[in-house]
Every structure is written in structure tokens, then in C-alpha cells.
Design a protein around this motif. Structure first.
Motif, PDB file in Angstrom:
ATOM      1  N   TYR A 103      39.034  37.755  46.484  1.00  0.00           N
ATOM      2  CA  TYR A 103      40.227  37.453  46.512  1.00  0.00           C
ATOM      3  C   TYR A 103      40.663  36.287  47.448  1.00  0.00           C
ATOM      4  CZ  TYR A 103      45.452  37.777  46.549  1.00  0.00           C
ATOM      5  OH  TYR A 103      46.794  37.827  46.657  1.00  0.00           O
ATOM      6  N   ASN A 131      49.785  39.700  31.375  1.00  0.00           N
ATOM      7  CA  ASN A 131      49.166  40.051  32.389  1.00  0.00           C
ATOM      8  C   ASN A 131      49.441  41.200  33.239  1.00  0.00           C
ATOM      9  OD1 ASN A 131      47.712  37.348  32.099  1.00  0.00           O
ATOM     10  ND2 ASN A 131      49.564  36.491  32.704  1.00  0.00           N
ATOM     11  N   ARG A 132      50.254  42.101  32.609  1.00  0.00           N
ATOM     12  CA  ARG A 132      50.539  43.164  33.443  1.00  0.00           C
ATOM     13  C   ARG A 132      50.165  44.709  32.542  1.00  0.00           C
ATOM     14  NH1 ARG A 132      56.095  41.218  33.472  1.00  0.00           N
ATOM     15  NH2 ARG A 132      56.291  39.877  35.203  1.00  0.00           N
ATOM     16  N   ARG A 163      48.766  36.747  44.800  1.00  0.00           N
ATOM     17  CA  ARG A 163      48.809  36.081  43.644  1.00  0.00           C
ATOM     18  C   ARG A 163      48.594  36.535  42.280  1.00  0.00           C
ATOM     19  NH1 ARG A 163      45.079  34.170  47.444  1.00  0.00           N
ATOM     20  NH2 ARG A 163      43.273  34.623  46.155  1.00  0.00           N
ATOM     21  N   ALA A 164      49.745  37.058  41.934  1.00  0.00           N
ATOM     22  CA  ALA A 164      49.718  37.842  40.472  1.00  0.00           C
ATOM     23  C   ALA A 164      50.203  36.966  39.533  1.00  0.00           C
ATOM     24  CB  ALA A 164      50.750  38.948  40.609  1.00  0.00           C
ATOM     25  N   MET A 165      49.342  36.894  38.417  1.00  0.00           N
ATOM     26  CA  MET A 165      49.948  36.275  37.204  1.00  0.00           C
ATOM     27  C   MET A 165      51.260  36.940  36.574  1.00  0.00           C
ATOM     28  SD  MET A 165      46.025  35.722  35.475  1.00  0.00           S
ATOM     29  CE  MET A 165      46.494  34.786  34.367  1.00  0.00           C
ATOM     30  N   PRO A 166      52.122  36.227  36.253  1.00  0.00           N
ATOM     31  CA  PRO A 166      53.254  36.809  35.590  1.00  0.00           C
ATOM     32  C   PRO A 166      53.338  36.840  34.093  1.00  0.00           C
ATOM     33  CG  PRO A 166      53.438  34.155  36.087  1.00  0.00           C
ATOM     34  CD  PRO A 166      52.219  34.597  36.578  1.00  0.00           C
ATOM     35  N   LYS A 183      43.268  31.058  43.150  1.00  0.00           N
ATOM     36  CA  LYS A 183      43.269  31.797  41.917  1.00  0.00           C
ATOM     37  C   LYS A 183      44.100  32.847  41.800  1.00  0.00           C
ATOM     38  CE  LYS A 183      39.656  34.467  39.411  1.00  0.00           C
ATOM     39  NZ  LYS A 183      38.288  34.669  39.571  1.00  0.00           N
ATOM     40  N   LYS A 184      44.628  32.999  40.642  1.00  0.00           N
ATOM     41  CA  LYS A 184      45.740  34.223  40.522  1.00  0.00           C
ATOM     42  C   LYS A 184      45.167  35.504  39.407  1.00  0.00           C
ATOM     43  CE  LYS A 184      50.032  31.778  40.923  1.00  0.00           C
ATOM     44  NZ  LYS A 184      51.300  31.336  40.251  1.00  0.00           N
ATOM     45  N   TYR A 185      45.519  36.307  39.632  1.00  0.00           N
ATOM     46  CA  TYR A 185      44.897  37.654  39.068  1.00  0.00           C
ATOM     47  C   TYR A 185      45.788  38.523  38.153  1.00  0.00           C
ATOM     48  CZ  TYR A 185      41.091  36.839  42.175  1.00  0.00           C
ATOM     49  OH  TYR A 185      40.048  36.125  43.118  1.00  0.00           O
ATOM     50  N   PRO A 186      45.514  39.109  37.031  1.00  0.00           N
ATOM     51  CA  PRO A 186      46.314  40.082  36.199  1.00  0.00           C
ATOM     52  C   PRO A 186      46.422  41.340  37.260  1.00  0.00           C
ATOM     53  CG  PRO A 186      44.123  40.214  35.557  1.00  0.00           C
ATOM     54  CD  PRO A 186      44.212  39.226  36.382  1.00  0.00           C
ATOM     55  N   GLU A 221      54.806  40.050  42.935  1.00  0.00           N
ATOM     56  CA  GLU A 221      54.467  38.780  42.434  1.00  0.00           C
ATOM     57  C   GLU A 221      54.769  37.781  43.490  1.00  0.00           C
ATOM     58  OE1 GLU A 221      56.225  38.366  38.320  1.00  0.00           O
ATOM     59  OE2 GLU A 221      54.657  39.875  37.811  1.00  0.00           O
TER      60      GLU A 221
END
Length: 390
Positions: free
Chosen positions: A161, A271-272, A264-267, A167-170, A260
Motif C-alpha cells: 500500500y 468497491n464496498r 486510497r479507497a475506491m468509491p 493505487k486505490k483499493y476496495p 475515503e
């Protein structure tokens, strides 16, 4: 004064001071090693209590309490097993009083009972074992919550990370049970190690795990100087439903925006994921079913909603199953065959089946335990955020 005489006087005063320091120290008891996991998977437990009349061992690896024996030094001990490899909570009953193991730094985070933890390793490393793989990070976070209070979170970020700033993540929001804290999925469920191992094996997508504290009412009372309110009795109790709805409001309105913004959380709902154990599983279902625009992946561990509550509060879920099945990429329900919530959970699964709502399930041996929770997490995480097969 000659230099040699000065040195002799200085050494005499130093020795006198040290002797007084030693005499001032309280007497130390014998060294106690506990728990001691032996090569044959038996485990020896010890507790120093020379004045106690009776000490017993309680643990989720036992069917009943076991009496311990005192030696000449006042150390009580007992050896049990062999014990099936896993992580188990245990405690001592000292003249009828429950206490943790003072020789053990591993403990079970909980609002009520205080238990220590014993880790019996497998001959082959279990899914929650610390392995030589890349490891993620675990962070403690505080966020602005309901009624002007400060909420607390434990957040896992996957390996790499910090090395991939673009990079974004779920995100998987994972909620503990009644009386558990935000630390329980981390310290007892070993969720971080399960994710590290599954990601290293290529079985799970790298993701952020957010572990919130589920008892909003207790936190509000504590931060306002009040006493922790009693937990409601009954799963359909109006107060229990209100508290679950308060949790849902906090998660959607406060926790998700904080995560968020800070990570770096994917919206977006795809992705949740949201999941939980026991009360946390009930909070999961209520939060997801009342916020279908927020979550596409739903995991209920040892939990359910009654058909009456489904009909009353979430009619859209069952009245239009085709739409529900399109919206939910995963609805998971799992329970142990000896769990006190087994009957209600199976009835919930039967209700979903009758209403043609798709779900995946897992019924295991065992009861309402964190040994089972680790199994459920390891089974569901590989399914999250994966492409769906038509």
C-alpha cells in the motif's frame, strides 16, 4: 584526604546505597511460564496464587472447567489436551473470581469478560498463522462521530500500500459482535494475517479492511461521563433495532467519508463490502439492506434477520428478488451447527430461498466462537471484489 582513601569511602557508600536499594525492593515470586504449548499439542497453564484455596481453568477448548493443582511455591498448574490447533480464549477462576493470565500478554478485547488467548499452532501453518509473506499494516484511527463524539477504528492496509501511492483499493467494513471492540477482528480474528496469507497465495484481491466499534450508545455515554447502557434483550427488540440503525447512520455518514478521505479507497458500491459477526452481523444486514446504493457485497457471520423484520423493514429486498439479485454481488450467511443462533440463521436462509433471493452459505461444526469466525473470513474474503460469472 588521600586519593586511595577517597575511593574506598566512595565505594563503601555506593555499596551501602545499593544494599539499601535491594532491601527496599518488594520480594519477587517465582517465574511463571503460561501458557506453555508443548510439542504434542498439550498445553500447560500456570497461575501464581499461594493464598488461594481453589483455582480452575476455563477455556473454549474444554467442555467444563478443570481443577488446577498447587505446588510448594504456590503455583497452580494443569496440562490439557492435546488441543486442536487454533486460537482459543481462556481464563482462571480463582476462588470463584474470573481473571486473565498475568503471565500472558495476549488478551481478548471485550467490554465485559476478560480472557487471555492461547495459540496452538498447526503442523502445517494455519490460515491465520504468521508466515514469511509480505505483510500489510494495521493502523488505529479516530474520526468525528455522532453527537459530537470521537469514534475509533482499526484499519488494515494490504502489502504494498505505501509503495504504490497512486493505487486505490476496495474496502471491506468488518464489524465485531456484542461486547467486542474494534480490536477483536484484529487481535482475536487475526484478519490482517489471514489477508496477508490469502493475498500472497493469489486467492484474494488486495483490499483495505476497516474494523469499527459497534456500540455507539456505549461510546456516547462514556464520552459524556455516563455509565454504559445495558445491552438490549432480544434481537428484534426496538432498542436493539434503534441502536443498529444508529450504527448504520454512523457508518454511512461518518466512517465511509472519513476512510475515503484518509485512505486510497475506491468509491462506489461495487468497491464496498460489509460483514460482521453476531450483533455485527445483524448490523451488517440492517445497514446493507437499508443502503443498497452503498454496498454490493454482504457477509453475515452467525447472524440473521427474522422474517417478520424483513417483511416490516426491508420489503423491497424480497418483493423484487430479481432486482436484489442484480444489486448484490454476494450475500453470504454462515453459522455453526452448535451455535445458539443456528435455528434462527437457518430459518433466515430458508426464508431467502423461499423468496428466491440468491445467497451463498456455509454451515460448520462448532458454536458461536471466534474459531468459526476465522473460518468464515477465510472463506468469504476470496469471493469479494471478484468478477461475477454470469
Amino acid at each position: 584526604m588521600p586519593k586511595s582513601l577517597f575511593l574506598r569511602c566512595w565505594l563503601a557508600w555506593l555499596l551501602l546505597g545499593l544494599s539499601r536499594l535491594v532491601l527496599a525492593q518488594p520480594p519477587r515470586g517465582p517465574l511463571v511460564v503460561s501458557p506453555q504449548v508443548n510439542a504434542d499439542k498439550t498445553v500447560t497453564f500456570r497461575y501464581l496464587a499461594p493464598l488461594a484455596n481453589e483455582v480452575k481453568l476455563s477455556g473454549q477448548f474444554l467442555k467444563a472447567q478443570m481443577a488446577m493443582t498447587k505446588d510448594a511455591q504456590g503455583i497452580w498448574s494443569v496440562t490439557v489436551g492435546p488441543v486442536k490447533p487454533d486460537i482459543y480464549p481462556y481464563s482462571f477462576q480463582v476462588d470463584g473470581v474470573t481473571t486473565m493470565d498475568p503471565a500472558n500478554v495476549a488478551f481478548f478485547p471485550n467490554e465485559r469478560f476478560k480472557a487471555s488467548l492461547v495459540d496452538v499452532p498447526g503442523n502445517t501453518p494455519l490460515i491465520h498463522a504468521l508466515r514469511e509473506v509480505p505483510h500489510g499494516s494495521v493502523n488505529y484511527e479516530y474520526y468525528p462521530s455522532m453527537e459530537g463524539t470521537t469514534g475509533s477504528l482499526v484499519v488494515y492496509t494490504p502489502p504494498g500500500y505505501d509503495q504504490a501511492p497512486n493505487k486505490k483499493y476496495p474496502v471491506y467494513y468488518l464489524i465485531s459482535g456484542t461486547t467486542d471492540t474494534e480490536e477483536t477482528f484484529f487481535k482475536v480474528g487475526k484478519t490482517n494475517l489471514i489477508l496477508d496469507n490469502l493475498i500472497a497465495e493469489g486467492k484474494a484481491k488486495p483490499m483495505i479492511i476497516v474494523m469499527p466499534y459497534g456500540n455507539i450508545a456505549a461510546r456516547v455515554a462514556e464520552q459524556r461521563g455516563g455509565a454504559k447502557p445495558a445491552d438490549p434483550t432480544g434481537r428484534d427488540n426496538p432498542e436493539a433495532v434503534k441502536r443498529a440503525n444508529d450504527f448504520a447512520t454512523d457508518l454511512v455518514s461518518n466512517v465511509i467519508p472519513y476512510i475515503e478521505k484518509s485512505y486510497r479507497a475506491m468509491p462506489g458500491r461495487d468497491n464496498r463490502a460489509i460483514g460482521g459477526f453476531s450483533r455485527g452481523g445483524g448490523q451488517t444486514l440492517r445497514t446493507a439492506f437499508s443502503n443498497m446504493d452503498k454496498f454490493a457485497w454482504v457477509c453475515a457471520y452467525s447472524s440473521y434477520l427474522s422474517p417478520e423484520e424483513m417483511e416490516r423493514s426491508y420489503p423491497a429486498i424480497v418483493s423484487n428478488p430479481a432486482n436484489t439479485n442484480k444489486q448484490l454481488k454476494l450475500l453470504w450467511v454462515s453459522v455453526g451447527s452448535d451455535d445458539f443462533l443456528y435455528k434462527g440463521t437457518v430459518e433466515f436462509m430458508d426464508y431467502l430461498k423461499a423468496k428466491q433471493v440468491n445467497y451463498k452459505s456455509l454451515v460448520t461444526d462448532g458454536g458461536h466462537t471466534w474459531m468459526n469466525v476465522k473460518t468464515y473470513v477465510a472463506a468469504t474474503v476470496p469471493l469479494l471484489f471478484q468478477p461475477q460469472i454470469p
